[in-house]
Design an enzyme around this catalytic site. Structure first.
Site, PDB file in Angstrom:
ATOM      1  N   CYS A 146      -3.323  -0.245  -8.981  1.00 13.45           N
ATOM      2  CA  CYS A 146      -4.555  -0.890  -8.499  1.00 13.45           C
ATOM      3  C   CYS A 146      -5.352   0.023  -7.579  1.00 13.45           C
ATOM      4  O   CYS A 146      -6.522  -0.238  -7.327  1.00 13.45           O
ATOM      5  CB  CYS A 146      -4.227  -2.200  -7.793  1.00 13.45           C
ATOM      6  SG  CYS A 146      -3.273  -2.008  -6.282  1.00 13.45           S
TER       7      CYS A 146
ATOM      8  N   GLN B 220      17.768 -20.303  -6.859  1.00 10.28           N
ATOM      9  CA  GLN B 220      16.875 -21.183  -6.095  1.00 10.28           C
ATOM     10  C   GLN B 220      17.295 -21.229  -4.627  1.00 10.28           C
ATOM     11  O   GLN B 220      16.460 -21.218  -3.734  1.00 10.28           O
ATOM     12  CB  GLN B 220      16.897 -22.606  -6.681  1.00 10.28           C
ATOM     13  CG  GLN B 220      16.195 -22.719  -8.014  1.00 10.28           C
ATOM     14  CD  GLN B 220      14.732 -22.335  -7.909  1.00 10.28           C
ATOM     15  OE1 GLN B 220      13.962 -22.968  -7.206  1.00 10.28           O
ATOM     16  NE2 GLN B 220      14.349 -21.264  -8.574  1.00 10.28           N
TER      17      GLN B 220
ATOM     18  N   PHE C 257       5.409 -22.925  -5.709  1.00  9.37           N
ATOM     19  CA  PHE C 257       5.921 -23.337  -4.392  1.00  9.37           C
ATOM     20  C   PHE C 257       5.106 -24.485  -3.785  1.00  9.37           C
ATOM     21  O   PHE C 257       5.043 -24.626  -2.563  1.00  9.37           O
ATOM     22  CB  PHE C 257       5.968 -22.143  -3.411  1.00  9.37           C
ATOM     23  CG  PHE C 257       6.501 -20.883  -4.034  1.00  9.37           C
ATOM     24  CD1 PHE C 257       7.811 -20.822  -4.477  1.00  9.37           C
ATOM     25  CD2 PHE C 257       5.695 -19.764  -4.215  1.00  9.37           C
ATOM     26  CE1 PHE C 257       8.313 -19.680  -5.094  1.00  9.37           C
ATOM     27  CE2 PHE C 257       6.183 -18.622  -4.833  1.00  9.37           C
ATOM     28  CZ  PHE C 257       7.497 -18.582  -5.265  1.00  9.37           C
TER      29      PHE C 257
ATOM     30  N   THR D  22      -5.589   5.950  -0.940  1.00  4.40           N
ATOM     31  CA  THR D  22      -4.949   4.784  -0.316  1.00  4.40           C
ATOM     32  C   THR D  22      -5.686   4.366   0.942  1.00  4.40           C
ATOM     33  O   THR D  22      -5.432   3.299   1.479  1.00  4.40           O
ATOM     34  CB  THR D  22      -3.476   5.072   0.030  1.00  4.40           C
ATOM     35  OG1 THR D  22      -3.446   6.108   1.018  1.00  4.40           O
ATOM     36  CG2 THR D  22      -2.673   5.486  -1.176  1.00  4.40           C
TER      37      THR D  22
ATOM     38  N   ASP E 234       1.215   6.454  11.622  1.00  2.00           N
ATOM     39  CA  ASP E 234       2.567   6.710  12.133  1.00  2.00           C
ATOM     40  C   ASP E 234       2.812   8.187  12.398  1.00  2.00           C
ATOM     41  O   ASP E 234       3.691   8.546  13.173  1.00  2.00           O
ATOM     42  CB  ASP E 234       3.607   6.235  11.108  1.00  2.00           C
ATOM     43  CG  ASP E 234       3.782   4.726  11.146  1.00  2.00           C
ATOM     44  OD1 ASP E 234       3.723   4.156  12.248  1.00  2.00           O
ATOM     45  OD2 ASP E 234       3.969   4.130  10.075  1.00  2.00           O
TER      46      ASP E 234
ATOM     47  N   GLU F 126      14.029 -26.920  -3.390  1.00  2.00           N
ATOM     48  CA  GLU F 126      13.396 -26.805  -2.069  1.00  2.00           C
ATOM     49  C   GLU F 126      14.360 -26.691  -0.903  1.00  2.00           C
ATOM     50  O   GLU F 126      14.028 -26.116   0.135  1.00  2.00           O
ATOM     51  CB  GLU F 126      12.549 -28.056  -1.812  1.00  2.00           C
ATOM     52  CG  GLU F 126      11.418 -28.261  -2.760  1.00  2.00           C
ATOM     53  CD  GLU F 126      10.842 -29.652  -2.573  1.00  2.00           C
ATOM     54  OE1 GLU F 126       9.804 -29.772  -1.942  1.00  2.00           O
ATOM     55  OE2 GLU F 126      11.484 -30.620  -3.054  1.00  2.00           O
TER      56      GLU F 126
HETATM   57  C1  LIG Z   1      -0.330  -0.518   1.300  1.00  2.00           C
HETATM   58  C2  LIG Z   1      -0.487   0.556   2.336  1.00  2.00           C
HETATM   59  C3  LIG Z   1       0.418   0.645   3.349  1.00  2.00           C
HETATM   60  C4  LIG Z   1       0.281   1.615   4.333  1.00  2.00           C
HETATM   61  N1  LIG Z   1       1.203   1.679   5.329  1.00  2.00           N
HETATM   62  C5  LIG Z   1       1.092   2.631   6.286  1.00  2.00           C
HETATM   63  C6  LIG Z   1       2.036   2.715   7.342  1.00  2.00           C
HETATM   64  O1  LIG Z   1       2.994   1.948   7.413  1.00  2.00           O
HETATM   65  N2  LIG Z   1       1.843   3.681   8.274  1.00  2.00           N
HETATM   66  C7  LIG Z   1       0.804   4.545   8.217  1.00  2.00           C
HETATM   67  O2  LIG Z   1       0.699   5.391   9.080  1.00  2.00           O
HETATM   68  N3  LIG Z   1      -0.093   4.500   7.238  1.00  2.00           N
HETATM   69  C8  LIG Z   1       0.015   3.550   6.274  1.00  2.00           C
HETATM   70  N4  LIG Z   1      -0.912   3.484   5.290  1.00  2.00           N
HETATM   71  C9  LIG Z   1      -2.068   4.391   5.326  1.00  2.00           C
HETATM   72  C10 LIG Z   1      -1.793   5.660   4.568  1.00  2.00           C
HETATM   73  O3  LIG Z   1      -0.899   6.466   5.275  1.00  2.00           O
HETATM   74  C11 LIG Z   1      -3.111   6.394   4.399  1.00  2.00           C
HETATM   75  O4  LIG Z   1      -3.960   5.562   3.664  1.00  2.00           O
HETATM   76  C12 LIG Z   1      -2.947   7.675   3.647  1.00  2.00           C
HETATM   77  O5  LIG Z   1      -2.104   8.533   4.274  1.00  2.00           O
HETATM   78  C13 LIG Z   1      -4.284   8.328   3.347  1.00  2.00           C
HETATM   79  O6  LIG Z   1      -4.081   9.406   2.455  1.00  2.00           O
HETATM   80  P1  LIG Z   1      -4.864   9.556   1.065  1.00  2.00           P
HETATM   81  O7  LIG Z   1      -4.462  10.811   0.464  1.00  2.00           O
HETATM   82  O8  LIG Z   1      -4.634   8.350   0.243  1.00  2.00           O
HETATM   83  O9  LIG Z   1      -6.338   9.566   1.593  1.00  2.00           O
HETATM   84  P2  LIG Z   1      -7.675   9.221   0.813  1.00  2.00           P
HETATM   85  O10 LIG Z   1      -7.859   7.763   0.789  1.00  2.00           O
HETATM   86  O11 LIG Z   1      -7.719   9.909  -0.481  1.00  2.00           O
HETATM   87  O12 LIG Z   1      -8.731   9.895   1.793  1.00  2.00           O
HETATM   88  C14 LIG Z   1      -8.871   9.445   3.101  1.00  2.00           C
HETATM   89  C15 LIG Z   1      -9.878  10.291   3.876  1.00  2.00           C
HETATM   90  O13 LIG Z   1      -9.362  11.597   4.074  1.00  2.00           O
HETATM   91  C16 LIG Z   1     -10.293  12.571   3.658  1.00  2.00           C
HETATM   92  N5  LIG Z   1      -9.536  13.694   3.113  1.00  2.00           N
HETATM   93  C17 LIG Z   1      -8.499  13.639   2.249  1.00  2.00           C
HETATM   94  N6  LIG Z   1      -7.985  14.873   2.059  1.00  2.00           N
HETATM   95  C18 LIG Z   1      -8.728  15.721   2.788  1.00  2.00           C
HETATM   96  C19 LIG Z   1      -8.696  17.122   3.011  1.00  2.00           C
HETATM   97  N7  LIG Z   1      -7.798  17.902   2.443  1.00  2.00           N
HETATM   98  N8  LIG Z   1      -9.625  17.652   3.823  1.00  2.00           N
HETATM   99  C20 LIG Z   1     -10.558  16.886   4.427  1.00  2.00           C
HETATM  100  N9  LIG Z   1     -10.611  15.575   4.263  1.00  2.00           N
HETATM  101  C21 LIG Z   1      -9.709  14.978   3.458  1.00  2.00           C
HETATM  102  C22 LIG Z   1     -11.168  11.895   2.654  1.00  2.00           C
HETATM  103  O14 LIG Z   1     -12.443  12.493   2.609  1.00  2.00           O
HETATM  104  C23 LIG Z   1     -11.207  10.481   3.172  1.00  2.00           C
HETATM  105  O15 LIG Z   1     -12.212  10.348   4.117  1.00  2.00           O
HETATM  106  C24 LIG Z   1      -0.794   2.525   4.279  1.00  2.00           C
HETATM  107  C25 LIG Z   1      -1.731   2.458   3.237  1.00  2.00           C
HETATM  108  C26 LIG Z   1      -1.582   1.474   2.264  1.00  2.00           C
HETATM  109  C27 LIG Z   1      -2.571   1.389   1.159  1.00  2.00           C
HETATM  110  S1  FES Z   2      -1.578  -5.295  -7.188  1.00  2.00           S
HETATM  111 FE1  FES Z   2      -1.329  -3.224  -6.840  1.00  2.00          FE
HETATM  112  S2  FES Z   2       0.018  -3.184  -5.194  1.00  2.00           S
HETATM  113 FE2  FES Z   2      -0.442  -5.274  -5.370  1.00  2.00          FE
END
Ligand SMILES: Cc1cc2nc3c(=O)[nH]c(=O)nc-3n(C[C@H](O)[C@H](O)[C@H](O)COP(=O)(O)OP(=O)(O)OC[C@H]3O[C@@H](n4cnc5c(N)ncnc54)[C@H](O)[C@@H]3O)c2cc1C
Ligand code: FES
Ligand code: FES
Length: 1313
Positions: free
Chosen positions: A77, A1177, A781, A242, A340, A1244
């Site tokens: 997703c 259950q 549920f 993400t 983190d 339940e």
């Molecule tokens: C379900 C879920 C759970 C999560 N849980 C945690 C958690 O428990 N703890 C925690 O700390 N984080 C958590 N996160 C956040 C996660 O760590 C960050 O979303 C992730 O690390 C971002 O990395 P990405 O590669 O997906 O970034 P992207 O979404 O691809 O990019 C994010 C930003 O970074 C910039 N960017 C990316 N790469 C570069 C580069 N090389 N140079 C310059 N700019 C750059 C992009 O331009 C953008 O602005 C969670 C996220 C999700 C979706």
């Molecule tokens: S539907 Fe993609 S993680 Fe929940």
């Protein structure tokens, strides 16, 4: 660099087949592409935010540096389809199929009973499959890690883990090896040779994918990337998506150009030097974890302090899929306040290596960078190339801390990185850095405090001073977003205290080798427990049930642990759910528009802009309803007034989901706010705002009894609400037919007849024109009893008005906002008792928050009052209950129907009495429990024999008394960790309190080949009702289950059905199926008598020849059940289910975290129809109950806006939350209830047993409070979240924090119970 004008072809593979997409749209996600374009519907949508794992698939790519193929799980997703250039995707359909070959993972999860509704199963399969592709014999730790990002709302995870464990190096499960086909890694799909060739000789040219609104540019070289970044400085680099993905979805961020660095190998470089490690910004967090682990294994401990701190957090950061997708660069640059890693990187003096066309430069990853100060930030044309993390030195100590609502897959409330350098051989601070996450808009560095502490010795005085300074510097206002302000302040100092102890402990180790060195403060043994974090461990346990009688025919499946009929189809993704039905001709999509105000007059609704958008066909309002708009008190769509945020106002119909969603934003609604706005129960009481009259039961003479008792205690109990969080959100497909105004409705509901009836009255057409079909429901549920009718009716209005089929699929945030859930409760009690613990009088008054409409609130209040006494015989009782009307979405039925909330008050009274008498709660429970045949408060006779058997067996099986002593011993020795234990008895009444609700019907056809089609009025929600019905039919007709089939539940085959709810579905429908089969057998009797040696097929052939009808309707008239509320008497329930559960936990008094050590459940199933399903259950509802009482917390703004609208903000239990030892026993039968084959409905009851964890936690908290001489009484509040636990374990740190006067600020959220 010239840009080619046309869009490139996107080339990737799915399940071994090449996909070439011309004119690909960069806004399309892999999930949508798989489901809509390729019709691979095994991959499910459940949250759309990467938080649940239902959409997990495997991606394989050739790693350019190692030249190896890397397989990793991802959440489809969040993956933009354009990011898959050159990748191979494997979905659940590519792993195996029931038509060809099942993969061992699929076979084992089904056969281990690891599927119920099956909606999470494909995701689980894919996570395990990916693990096995990398590690054919994984360790237990790897298995837990792989499944940490997958949520399941039904099973309670234990059987899923058990199935995975069969692949582990050491498998301790009780499976015979020959039970499953072996795993043969050579049978897996190979990496497509074409992709391998492409990867070995990568093309360097820039790829461009142009969509309608967005262009995706993927350069092949670093030089081109830098050139593009200079040209499009505003364009983000899309790495794991993400962070960008969720922001684009929920905050409406839009970027016309996206730059993908995926093909730039320089960004994945890793280089090791003698003083540190440089990691490419493009490395995924999972890769970072591996790199750090390798470095830790190579270097001496003193050099890897920062690496180990990072590794600690990388284990619990998100789930495996997110760690596989998210890049280090994206993580750092996102600068989330909850990050983190950034606090650790900051204190560890990490440096960011930046690059642009201009050249390279370094900037420190420090507090200025994290705060986003422009002078120390990346320039728009720069990108992050890599991160340098130096080694730590001798006398340098680095630690990481984090506390979240639950251990895994939850964002931290507060996290921290801390580093200190001491002058060699001394305790003097040479350098100190501390950074916190979660306490501000960005990572916060406590720079000033650290500077002031330099030169101080590492001792208690420094600790005191540090705490004072930190609280001053890291200040949070009372209204801070995210709330939990006092908890967060406490964690700021609690973490520092942990660090203080950790450093002392490390010093102790150092000193061992240096006899002449400095003397450091000793840590008392009692304090050592503060040092250990709770590890993430898998659950083990034993499931006991009664085997069938040895004389029972082998073919007779009743009483045997038969696998869920759809188990294998769930595991292969071939089980069809409502939204898996292929798109029908001329289909349109509907999206609802809801109120943003809690109580307001609608002044105007302007649809013009929305209607002008391309693809938008119509907007449906209440004026379009040809019949009735619901009822006066419960309208389908608001007309003049809205009563809550989330009240449905209108619905957009468009050609695609995206178009419909965009149009909702263009609808302009003007409101005039109305008074009063009632959000909390307290507000409702003040305004005398109730949905229905008070319900009351009374026996004995309560006032007189209070005068004669030794002691009286009064108290309050607050129980928060609960979101159903069924994995499959609400969905419906309405297909209007061209003839006779007929409609076919495919809907995910527990009550198709209610949908049918509501659609009929809404459209003003007879019920007989409407057919509702339910194949299966992805979890209900109680949440799919009433609400699906509203969605069905609105979609039907859309279908009639436009003449098109309409599909309505709620996204998770709308589902959580609109549908309501379990009623939050506020209870007051007064209990009178003798000094020996005998309770003489109990007076409970409770209020539930019903929301803005009646729905089931009156029934929930009635059930709550009827069930409040639980297992106790108290002569003088008064129970009163009222449902409050508030400006919140209407709350509704939820597993247990009031019992889990209400009975928490009763059990809290017991704990309060125990505390006052100086006795253990279990003694008070035993003393006051029903002992002999007796009558309940509503004068229904029953025998508590089974209740007592459950209680005694539970005491025995859990070795309660000896473990209780061990717990006390532990508590004496440990100051910062406390253990707690609780055993809870349960008397749960099954069924509805009205006779008409207990009827059921079935229709059984025998076809001329002997095969049998069974239909009945129950719906398959995952509870295995269809499996049980075929077990019944198989026994009755004496034919194997393989000759029987159930196709769907349909209002055309069995009319006027009752909702599948109240734990009674299998029972009443089973009786109807039995009746139909017996009618058929009776008809066949003369034929069988004539030819006793004949086969079933012979008899059926003969019957057909003789013109005997081979189709019969079965009917069960149901149990008599009634309640006279005037007299307070009745026989409201057909029978009771008894049980007992014992849980042991350990809490960390400094953070509020808890670990579930062990749970033992003994449940009275009498003669189980299917022990595997029944144990499922019990386990599933127990874990759901545990969620209610420990982690599931709905947060509302003072204006009545629900904040928690997805898995990120609302935490249901994960696989890491299951008790380490989890034993379930079904008590062998001793009674013969008037039910199908003397079985009992267990849907339940297990829910309430989850409270044993709650009471074990409060037991541990009470132990801490006793030791700290804190006043004994504390208000019982559920859920017992880390916040509640930490603040209840009051100590010197909670005393230090500043407290705000509540009158001086408006809090971010308010409690509504
Ligand atoms: C379900 C879920 C759970 C999560 N849980 C945690 C958690 O428990 N703890 C925690 O700390 N984080 C958590 N996160 C956040 C996660 O760590 C960050 O979303 C992730 O690390 C971002 O990395 P990405 O590669 O997906 O970034 P992207 O979404 O691809 O990019 C994010 C930003 O970074 C910039 N960017 C990316 N790469 C570069 C580069 N090389 N140079 C310059 N700019 C750059 C992009 O331009 C953008 O602005 C969670 C996220 C999700 C979706
Ligand atoms: S539907 Fe993609 S993680 Fe929940
Ligand atoms: S079986 Fe896991 S969500 Fe239903």
């Amino acid at each position: 660099m010239p840009c080619p004008p046309k869009s490139d072809d996107l080339v990737f593979f799915v399940n071994g087949r090449k996909v070439i997409e011309r004119n690909v749209d960069p806004e399309v996600t892999l999930l949508s592409f798989l489901r809509k374009n390729l019709r691979l519907t095994g991959t499910k949508y459940a949250c759309g935010r990467g938080g649940c794992g239902a959409c997990t698939v495997m991606v394989s790519k050739r790693d350019p540096l190692s030249a190896k193929i890397r397989h990793f799980s991802i959440t489809a997703c969040l993956v933009p389809i354009c990011s898959l250039y050159g990748a191979a995707v494997t979905t659940v359909e590519g792993v195996g199929s029931i038509n060809t070959r099942l993969h061992p993972v699929q076979e084992r999860i089904a056969k281990s009973h690891g599927t119920q509704c099956g909606f999470c199963t494909p995701g689980m399969v894919m996570s395990m499959y990916t693990l096995l592709r990398n590690h054919p014999q994984p360790s237990e730790e790897q298995l837990l890690e792989a499944l940490g990002g997958n949520l399941c709302r039904c099973t309670g995870y234990r059987p899923i883990l058990a199935s995975g464990r069969t692949f582990c190096v050491i498998c301790t499960e009780l499976f015979a090896e020959d039970e499953f086909q072996p795993l043969d890694p050579t049978q897996e799909l190979i990496f497509p040779p074409e992709l391998l060739r492409m990867a070995e000789k990568p093309e360097k040219q820039t790829l461009i994918f142009r969509g309608e609104r967005v262009t995706w540019i993927s350069p092949g070289t670093l030089k081109d990337l830098l050139e593009l970044k200079a040209k499009h400085p505003e364009a983000p680099l899309i790495s794991g998506n993400t962070s960008l993905g969720p922001a684009m979805k929920s905050q409406g961020h839009f970027y016309p150009i996206l730059l993908s660095p995926a093909r730039i190998s320089e960004l994945s470089m890793v280089s090791k030097t003698s003083d540190g490690l440089t990691i490419g910004a493009g490395c995924s967090l999972a890769q970072v974890k591996d790199i750090l682990a390798e470095r830790v294994s190579e270097l001496p401990e003193e050099k890897t302090q920062t690496y180990r701190a990072l590794l600690k957090h990388l284990r619990s950061l998100a789930g495996q899929q997110i760690r596989n997708m998210a890049s280090l660069g994206g993580h750092i640059i996102s600068r989330h306040c909850y990050s983190d890693l950034n606090p650790i990187l900051a204190v560890g003096n990490a440096t960011l290596n930046l690059i642009s066309e201009e050249g390279t430069r370094q900037i420190p990853l420090n507090e200025h960078f994290l705060a986003g100060l422009a002078s120390v930030d990346l320039k728009p044309e720069e990108i992050l190339e890599s991160v340098y993390i130096p080694h730590s030195q001798k006398w340098e100590f680095v630690s990481a801390f984090r506390q979240a609502q639950c251990q895994q897959n939850a964002l931290a409330d507060v996290n921290a990185g801390m580093r200190v350098v001491l002058k060699e051989g001394t305790d003097t601070i040479k350098d100190l850095s501390i950074a916190y996450g979660g306490v501000g808009a960005a990572t916060v560095s406590a720079q000033k405090s650290c500077q002031q502490l330099v030169g101080r010795p590492w001792n208690e005085l420094m600790l005191e001073e540090a705490c004072r300074l930190l609280l001053e510097e890291v200040s949070l206002p009372g209204w801070a977003p995210g709330g939990k302000v006092e908890f967060k302040r406490t964690l700021v100092v609690s973490f520092f205290f942990k660090f203080y102890l950790e450093v002392l402990q490390e010093l102790k180790k150092l000193v061992k080798f240096m006899p002449d060195s400095h003397h450091y403060p000793e840590i008392s043994d009692q304090f050592l427990s503060a040092l250990e974090d709770f590890p993430i461990t898998g659950s083990q346990g034993v499931q006991r049930y009664q085997r069938v009688d040895s004389h029972q025919s082998l073919q007779d499946p009743v009483g045997r642990p038969i696998m869920h009929l759809s188990g294998l189809k769930h595991a292969t993704g071939e089980a069809i759910f409502c939204d898996d039905i292929p798109m029908v001709d001329r289909e349109l999509f509907m999206v609802l528009v809801t109120s943003t105000r809690a109580h307001a007059k609608i002044i105007s609704v302007d649809l013009s802009q929305a209607l002008d958008l391309p693809g938008v066909i119509d907007v449906i309002t209440a004026e379009d309803i040809p019949g009735t708009n619901g009822t006066e008190d419960d309208k389908l769509m608001a007309v003049d007034e809205v009563l809550c945020v989330g009240h449905i106002i209108c619905a957009v119909v468009a050609e695609t989901e995206l178009q419909a969603k965009s149009a909702t934003e263009k609808i302009k609604i003007t409101y005039e706010d109305l008074e009063p706005v009632i959000i909390t129960i307290n507000d409702a009481i003040k305004h005398n705002s109730f949905l229905c009259p008070e319900k009351k039961l009374e026996q004995g003479n309560v006032e007189e009894a209070f005068e004669k008792v030794d002691q009286i205690v009064e108290g309050e109990v607050h129980v928060g609400g609960q979101e159903h969080f069924y994995m499959e959100t609400q969905r419906v497909l309405v297909i209007p037919k061209t003839e006779d105004k007929e409609l076919d409705i495919y809907v995910s509901t527990q009550d198709p007849a209610h949908v049918q009836k509501t659609v009929s009255s809404t459209l003003n057409i007879p019920i007989n024109r409407i057919t509702c079909h339910v194949k299966r429901v992805g979890g209900g549920f109680g949440g799919k009893v009433g609400r699906p009718a509203v969605f069905g009716a609105i979609a039907a209005v859309g279908a009639i008005k436009t003449g098109h089929p309409i599909r309505l699929v709620l996204d998770r945030k709308d589902d959580m906002l609109i549908t309501g859930g379990r009623h939050p409760l506020f209870g007051k009690y007064k209990v009178g008792f003798m000094n020996n613990g005998r309770i003489k009088a109990l007076d409970i008054e409770c209020f539930v928050n019903g929301g803005c409409m009646l729905d089931d609130s009156e029934l929930v209040t009635e059930f709550l009052i009827l069930k409040l006494e639980n297992a106790y015989k108290i002569r003088n009782l008064r129970f009163r209950g009222r449902a409050c009307m508030t400006n919140l979405p209407s709350n509704t039925a939820f597993r247990g129907f009031g019992f889990p909330q209400g009975t928490l008050i009763t059990e809290s009274c017991i704990t309060a009495v125990a505390a006052k008498c100086g006795l253990l709660p279990e003694k008070i429970r035993e003393k006051n429990m029903y002992k002999t045949v007796d009558k309940t408060i509503y004068k229904q006779a029953f025998s508590p024999e089974t209740l007592i058997r459950c209680w005694n067996e539970c005491l025995d099986k859990s070795s309660f008394h000896s473990r209780r002593m061990q717990v006390e011993e532990f508590n004496k020795k440990n100051y910062w960790k406390k253990k707690g234990m609780a055993i809870i008895p349960m008397k749960f009444s099954v069924g509805f309190a009205a006779t008409s609700y207990h009827q059921a019907a079935a229709l059984v056809h025998i076809y001329t080949d002997g095969s049998v089609l069974v239909t009945h009025g129950g719906n398959e929600l995952g509870q295995g009702i269809h499996t049980k019905m075929l077990q019944v039919a198989s026994r009755e007709l004496n034919i194997p289950m393989s000759s029987l089939h159930i196709c769907e539940t349909s209002t055309a085959t069995v009319p006027n059905t009752i909702a599948t709810a109240a734990s009674i579905g299998s029972d009443v429908n089973g009786r109807a199926v039995q009746n139909a089969c017996q009618i058929l057998l009776k008809r066949l009797e003369p034929i069988i008598k004539k030819n006793p040696e004949g086969t079933w097929e012979d008899w059926i052939e003969a019957a057909f020849e003789q013109r005997i009808s081979l189709s019969a309707t079965g009917y069960f008239r149901g149990y008599k059940a009634f309640m006279d509320w005037e007299k307070g008497e009745g026989d409201p329930f057909p029978y009771y289910v008894y049980g007992a559960a014992c849980s042991e936990v350990e809490v960390d008094c400094l953070t509020g975290a808890h670990k579930k050590i062990r749970t033992d459940i003994v449940m009275d199933a009498c003669c189980s129809l299917n022990p595997a399903i029944d144990i499922g259950q019990v386990e599933g509802s127990f874990i759901q109950g545990m969620g209610l009482y420990t982690t599931e917390e709905l947060k509302y703004s003072p204006e009545g806006v629900l904040y928690s609208r997805g898995p990120d903000e609302y935490k249901i239990p994960t696989i890491a939350d299951v008790p380490e030892e989890f034993n379930v026993s079904l008590l062998p039968s001793s009674q013969t209830p008037p039910t199908i084959y003397s079985s009992k409905g267990l849907g339940e009851s297990g829910m309430f047993l989850g409270s044993s964890v709650f009471f074990a936690i409060t037991d541990a908290v009470a132990a801490a409070r006793r030791e700290r001489d804190t006043v004994e009484d504390f208000t019982v509040r559920s859920p017992a979240t880390p916040e509640w636990v930490r603040m209840a374990c009051a100590d010197r740190f909670t005393e230090m924090i500043p407290r705000d006067d509540p009158k001086t600020f408006r809090p971010w959220s308010i409690p509504i119970a």
